[in-house]
Motif scaffolding. Structure first.
Motif, PDB file in Angstrom:
ATOM      1  N   SER A 196      47.989  17.891  -5.648  1.00  0.00           N
ATOM      2  CA  SER A 196      47.487  16.734  -5.623  1.00  0.00           C
ATOM      3  C   SER A 196      45.951  16.662  -5.863  1.00  0.00           C
ATOM      4  O   SER A 196      45.177  16.199  -4.931  1.00  0.00           O
ATOM      5  CB  SER A 196      47.833  16.228  -4.099  1.00  0.00           C
ATOM      6  N   LEU A 197      45.675  17.452  -6.842  1.00  0.00           N
ATOM      7  CA  LEU A 197      44.181  17.430  -6.893  1.00  0.00           C
ATOM      8  C   LEU A 197      43.733  16.318  -7.958  1.00  0.00           C
ATOM      9  O   LEU A 197      44.117  15.901  -8.783  1.00  0.00           O
ATOM     10  CB  LEU A 197      43.702  18.834  -7.885  1.00  0.00           C
ATOM     11  N   GLU A 198      42.468  15.730  -7.333  1.00  0.00           N
ATOM     12  CA  GLU A 198      41.763  14.684  -8.024  1.00  0.00           C
ATOM     13  C   GLU A 198      40.292  15.121  -7.957  1.00  0.00           C
ATOM     14  O   GLU A 198      39.640  15.523  -7.054  1.00  0.00           O
ATOM     15  CB  GLU A 198      41.792  13.433  -7.387  1.00  0.00           C
ATOM     16  N   VAL A 199      39.704  15.115  -9.056  1.00  0.00           N
ATOM     17  CA  VAL A 199      37.993  15.261  -8.949  1.00  0.00           C
ATOM     18  C   VAL A 199      37.690  14.250 -10.017  1.00  0.00           C
ATOM     19  O   VAL A 199      37.832  13.818 -11.157  1.00  0.00           O
ATOM     20  CB  VAL A 199      37.947  16.480  -9.818  1.00  0.00           C
TER      21      VAL A 199
ATOM     22  N   ALA B 261      33.461  14.035  -6.049  1.00  0.00           N
ATOM     23  CA  ALA B 261      34.625  14.126  -5.030  1.00  0.00           C
ATOM     24  C   ALA B 261      35.689  15.203  -5.517  1.00  0.00           C
ATOM     25  O   ALA B 261      36.299  14.849  -6.481  1.00  0.00           O
ATOM     26  CB  ALA B 261      34.992  12.774  -4.496  1.00  0.00           C
ATOM     27  N   ARG B 262      36.064  16.021  -4.554  1.00  0.00           N
ATOM     28  CA  ARG B 262      37.279  16.942  -4.902  1.00  0.00           C
ATOM     29  C   ARG B 262      38.354  16.827  -3.781  1.00  0.00           C
ATOM     30  O   ARG B 262      37.941  17.125  -2.810  1.00  0.00           O
ATOM     31  CB  ARG B 262      36.627  18.373  -5.229  1.00  0.00           C
ATOM     32  N   ARG B 263      39.410  15.958  -4.176  1.00  0.00           N
ATOM     33  CA  ARG B 263      40.586  16.094  -3.243  1.00  0.00           C
ATOM     34  C   ARG B 263      41.742  16.955  -3.545  1.00  0.00           C
ATOM     35  O   ARG B 263      42.070  17.187  -4.691  1.00  0.00           O
ATOM     36  CB  ARG B 263      40.904  14.339  -3.324  1.00  0.00           C
TER      37      ARG B 263
ATOM     38  N   VAL C 161      50.022  21.451   4.845  1.00  0.00           N
ATOM     39  CA  VAL C 161      49.472  21.477   6.069  1.00  0.00           C
ATOM     40  C   VAL C 161      48.069  21.056   6.287  1.00  0.00           C
ATOM     41  O   VAL C 161      47.415  20.806   7.203  1.00  0.00           O
ATOM     42  CB  VAL C 161      49.472  23.084   6.564  1.00  0.00           C
ATOM     43  N   GLU C 162      47.504  20.448   5.115  1.00  0.00           N
ATOM     44  CA  GLU C 162      46.148  20.223   5.090  1.00  0.00           C
ATOM     45  C   GLU C 162      45.635  19.391   3.784  1.00  0.00           C
ATOM     46  O   GLU C 162      46.103  19.682   2.754  1.00  0.00           O
ATOM     47  CB  GLU C 162      45.052  21.244   4.987  1.00  0.00           C
ATOM     48  N   PHE C 163      44.726  18.384   3.921  1.00  0.00           N
ATOM     49  CA  PHE C 163      44.203  17.463   3.072  1.00  0.00           C
ATOM     50  C   PHE C 163      42.868  17.719   3.243  1.00  0.00           C
ATOM     51  O   PHE C 163      42.328  17.102   4.252  1.00  0.00           O
ATOM     52  CB  PHE C 163      44.856  16.251   3.069  1.00  0.00           C
ATOM     53  N   ALA C 164      42.205  17.937   1.975  1.00  0.00           N
ATOM     54  CA  ALA C 164      40.679  17.811   2.219  1.00  0.00           C
ATOM     55  C   ALA C 164      40.107  17.217   0.928  1.00  0.00           C
ATOM     56  O   ALA C 164      40.510  17.163  -0.164  1.00  0.00           O
ATOM     57  CB  ALA C 164      40.229  19.360   2.317  1.00  0.00           C
ATOM     58  N   THR C 165      38.684  16.571   1.214  1.00  0.00           N
ATOM     59  CA  THR C 165      37.978  16.094   0.258  1.00  0.00           C
ATOM     60  C   THR C 165      36.611  16.647   0.307  1.00  0.00           C
ATOM     61  O   THR C 165      36.110  16.639   1.390  1.00  0.00           O
ATOM     62  CB  THR C 165      37.688  14.735   0.376  1.00  0.00           C
TER      63      THR C 165
ATOM     64  N   PRO D  63      38.898  20.966 -12.585  1.00  0.00           N
ATOM     65  CA  PRO D  63      40.046  21.011 -11.808  1.00  0.00           C
ATOM     66  C   PRO D  63      39.997  22.534 -10.925  1.00  0.00           C
ATOM     67  O   PRO D  63      40.236  22.540  -9.867  1.00  0.00           O
ATOM     68  CB  PRO D  63      41.323  20.666 -12.633  1.00  0.00           C
ATOM     69  N   ASN D  64      39.913  23.480 -11.633  1.00  0.00           N
ATOM     70  CA  ASN D  64      40.147  25.020 -11.110  1.00  0.00           C
ATOM     71  C   ASN D  64      38.580  25.485 -11.124  1.00  0.00           C
ATOM     72  O   ASN D  64      38.110  25.725 -12.273  1.00  0.00           O
ATOM     73  CB  ASN D  64      41.001  25.986 -11.920  1.00  0.00           C
TER      74      ASN D  64
END
Length: 262
Positions: A124-127, A148-150, A160-164, A180-181
């Motif tokens: 679920s990566l968004e940049v 922003a990197r989500r 287990v975790e969601f971070a921005t 993305p990477n």
């Protein structure tokens, strides 16, 4: 084997002013805490508890509801009620961002997953570039726009975790951080390569109940709270170079700290 014949549970106290369903919940909770019912183990069925205590099914269901609300158990339709696993990951705040991990090409999440023998994954990566909220702007020194990197973190397939992460555009734009990477060691390794040698981090932590969106994103069971952590990274010049807003499933983590006594 029924709970009566196994001796795992006692009897109700008819002289107590505590409601019967709460007494049953108390006994089940104590049995879980003492390890009489282990992680992943099925609790006695409604029928067994009705027979043991001589109460109605609704009374037993109310007892289960209390334990579910506390995050101790979860129900599986058609199968029963099971003891929830204990937190598998111990976050060592004094070690997880150590430079040696970045130099080995490992992010903090990978270090923690390795410590418990779990398979880590990020999805679920968004940049994208966006306007900074007032809070993020203030934390980053009054910047107006940020990168922003989500991303969502999974262990053995479980979210287990969601971070921005929010980074000033004058630092991140046009760099590998905007990809993305971001490469081995994650964005902190890239920040140091760009000349922003990290000096320290500040974290704010609180526990709360999740929003509906967080329940969906982290696949949270009923009654499981989240840990909301906001971390700001500072370089050796005292500049805030990143703010990371993280929401963690509280049943997946133990937060461990070492604090100096002087």
């Amino acid at each position: 084997m029924s709970p009566l014949s196994s001796g795992l549970l006692g009897d109700l106290d008819p002289t107590s002013d505590r409601a019967v369903f709460r007494q049953i919940a108390d006994q089940l909770r104590e049995a879980i805490d003492r390890g009489r019912f282990r992680e992943g183990e099925k609790l006695p069925s409604e029928a067994e508890l009705v027979d043991h205590y001589g109460v109605s099914r609704m009374t037993v269901r109310n007892s289960f509801s209390i334990l579910q609300g506390e995050g101790l158990v979860h129900a599986e339709h058609g199968k029963g009620v099971f003891v929830r696993p204990r937190p598998p990951v111990r976050r060592l705040a004094s070690d997880r961002f150590a430079r040696r991990h970045r130099e080995q090409g490992k992010s903090a999440f990978i270090v923690e997953a390795d410590a418990v023998g779990s398979h880590p994954k990020v999805d679920s990566l968004e940049v994208k570039e966006e306007k900074a909220s007032q809070d993020i702007s203030t934390r980053l020194g009054s910047v107006r726009r940020v990168l922003a990197r989500r991303r969502r973190y999974l262990l053995d397939g479980r979210p287990v975790e969601f971070a921005t992460s929010y980074l000033p555009l004058d630092i991140a734009r046009g760099t590998q951080i905007a990809e993305p990477n971001p490469g081995p060691g994650g964005i902190y390794a890239r920040l140091e390569e760009l000349g922003h040698r990290l000096d320290h981090f500040e974290e704010e932590i609180r526990a709360r109940m999740p929003s509906p969106a967080e329940v969906k994103t982290l696949h949270l069971a009923a009654g499981v709270p989240v840990i909301h952590l906001i971390r700001t990274a500072f370089d050796t010049e005292g500049r805030a170079v990143e703010v990371c807003d993280t929401v963690m499933a509280a049943d997946a983590y133990v937060l461990s700290y070492q604090l100096p006594a002087t």
